[in-house]
Design an enzyme around this catalytic site. Structure first.
Site, short mmCIF file in Angstrom:
data_model
loop_
_atom_site.label_atom_id
_atom_site.label_comp_id
_atom_site.label_asym_id
_atom_site.label_seq_id
_atom_site.Cartn_x
_atom_site.Cartn_y
_atom_site.Cartn_z
N GLU A 143 0.83 -1.22 0.00
CA GLU A 143 0.00 0.00 0.00
C GLU A 143 0.85 1.25 0.00
O GLU A 143 1.99 1.24 0.46
CB GLU A 143 -0.97 0.03 1.19
CG GLU A 143 -0.40 -0.39 2.53
CD GLU A 143 0.76 0.41 3.04
OE1 GLU A 143 0.68 1.66 2.97
OE2 GLU A 143 1.73 -0.19 3.54
N GLU A 178 4.41 -0.40 1.31
CA GLU A 178 4.63 -0.76 -0.11
C GLU A 178 4.64 -2.27 -0.34
O GLU A 178 4.83 -2.73 -1.46
CB GLU A 178 5.97 -0.21 -0.66
CG GLU A 178 6.17 1.26 -0.52
CD GLU A 178 7.54 1.70 -1.08
OE1 GLU A 178 8.28 0.89 -1.65
OE2 GLU A 178 7.85 2.90 -0.93
#
Lengths: 363, 363
Positions: free
Chosen positions: A187, A330
């Site tokens: 994310e 991420e």
């Protein structure tokens, strides 16, 4: 607005394969149990994949990105523009997850569900999208210019929620159809530790002080402000937080809802999932609450430095593999732990047996 | 019997490269510190290799094997024949470390310093030797048919000690000359947790109860017997244990002395070392005591399930990377942690900078 698919049953682990894998492990040339968690990882993957010798050649990473209206409250150490800038960085190959995906030979897709700024690299389509690794465009879903500021409104509409969950589902299904043996969700979203902390407070009935942390690098005054923001939001939505879906709609983010949808869909298809850090673990907790049994398909990659993570992972009885003080998101912590899972498989699959190597057993 | 080389100075880390690597880290597109220990690993490797961007392409693993006379006291869950049988298994590619070396693309050598049985695959030479990966012979150094039973005699003669240390040195030098960027020492020797525990007791002035564990799988009665054996040995040698070299000669093993020699020689040349579990950490402690400063070249790969390990690693102020409950030896825990070090380098070397990716910095 179709939420019905969330009710479908979760896939079951293959207990026959599990027993066969356990028996195989016991024949390998080492003292029983001497490879510790590497043994249980291989056996669990065998049960998930329905084989005696599991493999993790094909790994799909999808990074979901979106902006957060709550950033207006001054809850982040970085400006909101960074969400969009990092989406570009993912696509051009310079971000941590881009580097890791290359090293692992893993597929990487970037899905922008709704940022305030234009990436300048978008291709338009209103259905599931993303980029494949080294591609130069990102598809923008335009669910909205980020969520609403949840201190005074629902973060998203029911329609936005349904669409975001569905984007996650479509990405998990796409990975599954392409033969993925492991799915990693990542994310990006400036402000999303605030959203994740608020949801974790609602789900775990915990105090904001316990779950709010520095995120990308707030100082103590910033953390105090962030605690106040979460406290205010929880009070504002108090009467509406009566289900995990309601929590997600009122306090969530588009990218967190997409992660949640991806986890739920993957577990229903029987696709193993590797959870990253704080944000993804909150999405994982939501997924397990929305669709009980989903957690049977989780591996927990690492213990995040974000202090709230330990509480959320404990609620799932998760045991992280690594503890390096990472706090990047991420999907980076998950990616870093992939070689461990792969080596566990290689040992399980390729070591000689006592019989074949003519090695004596325990006295 | 030449021990003089042990006195040569340890190589110094390159502080200029370290500062340059620190500055480079600060420019990468992530919140400062968000990659946790991966950042410090890359910076430390930069200081060791004297470059801004360190690399770990060429990794050399050497497994040292030998038998232990103390096995006559019933201190192992496996028969002594297993040392020789596993040496064969290393060479034929079926052991855990063989599988891991292949997966990592690392060089693997097996050096038999003295086993009771013949491997049947030996080639004779009395100088430094070993096999390269996938070779089908192992060279036997014939320092003796294992050590003497150290409950009633010195484990080895001064000449055996000097030769074993020198075998380690020669292997480290060979790796260095071949361009190794990281050296991993592994060990195999039924009975060697008893030797390692006895030496750790002598070096740390600790009670056998604290440092003796199940090894390959003793039950509680076996552990009790092993504690008594170590207690007896420490009493027998009490007056001779006045230096780390004396401890190694009286209570050690050929393979542990070779590890110790390899570590000392590697640190003098400036070759980074990745320490494995209990046995190798005791060898590392001996190396640091014999040649102070050697530990500056250590990375600690994992926390072993062998209970004494935590005490030995604490004495070195070491922080293991992984904690998977492994207790196999062979260098297996070190090998499993190699991808972590490599990914730390890849992130450090290949991530985009804020400037290049046009990403905004902290508010």
């Amino acid at each position: 607005m179709n939420f019905d698919w969330l009710e479908m049953p979760v896939a079951e682990l293959n207990r026959t394969s599990q027993r066969a894998a356990e028996q195989h492990q016991a024949t390998l040339t080492k003292p029983p149990g001497a490879l510790g968690r590497l043994e249980t990882i291989a056996i669990r993957l065998a049960a998930m994949q329905g084989v005696v010798k599991p493999e993790l050649q094909r790994i799909h990473i999808v990074v979901f990105a979106a902006d957060h209206g709550v950033v207006a409250e001054g809850v982040s150490a970085f400006p909101q523009a960074v969400t969009t800038e990092m989406v570009r960085n993912f696509a051009s190959g310079g971000a941590a997850i881009s580097v890791l995906a290359r090293e692992l030979g893993a597929g990487l897709r970037v899905v922008n569900l709704g940022t305030v700024m234009d990436t300048g690299m978008d291709t338009g389509t209103d259905i599931e999208c993303g980029i494949d690794h080294d591609a130069s465009t990102i598809t923008h879903l335009h669910l909205g210019p980020g969520t609403a500021n949840f201190t005074s409104a629902a973060a998203m509409t029911a329609e936005q929620l349904a669409r975001a969950l569905n984007v996650g589902r479509q990405n998990a299904e796409r990975a599954f159809k392409q033969g993925a043996q492991l799915f990693i969700g990542g994310e990006m979203g400036i402000g999303n530790t605030t959203s994740a902390a608020a949801m974790a407070c609602a789900l775990l009935n915990a105090a904001p002080q316990q779950l709010v942390g520095p995120g990308t690098g707030l100082d103590s005054a910033g953390i105090k402000r962030k605690v106040a923001v979460v406290t205010r939001a929880l009070a504002f939505h108090q009467e509406k937080l009566d289900s995990p879906l309601a929590v997600l709609q009122q306090l969530g983010g588009f990218e967190i809802a997409a992660l949640c949808g991806a986890y739920i869909a993957a577990a229903k298809m029987g696709l193993p999932l590797l959870i990253d850090g704080f944000i993804t673990t909150v999405a994982a907790l939501l997924a397990e609450r929305i669709s009980p049994g989903t957690a049977a398909w989780f591996f927990y990659s690492h213990a995040s430095a974000e202090p709230g993570h330990q509480h959320v992972i404990a609620a799932l009885a998760g045991e992280p593999l690594l503890d390096f003080g990472m706090r990047l998101g991420e999907g980076s912590g998950a990616a870093v732990s992939v070689p461990i899972l792969r080596l566990a498989c290689a040992l399980h699959n390729n070591m000689a047996t006592f019989a074949a190597a003519d090695v004596s057993q325990k006295i």
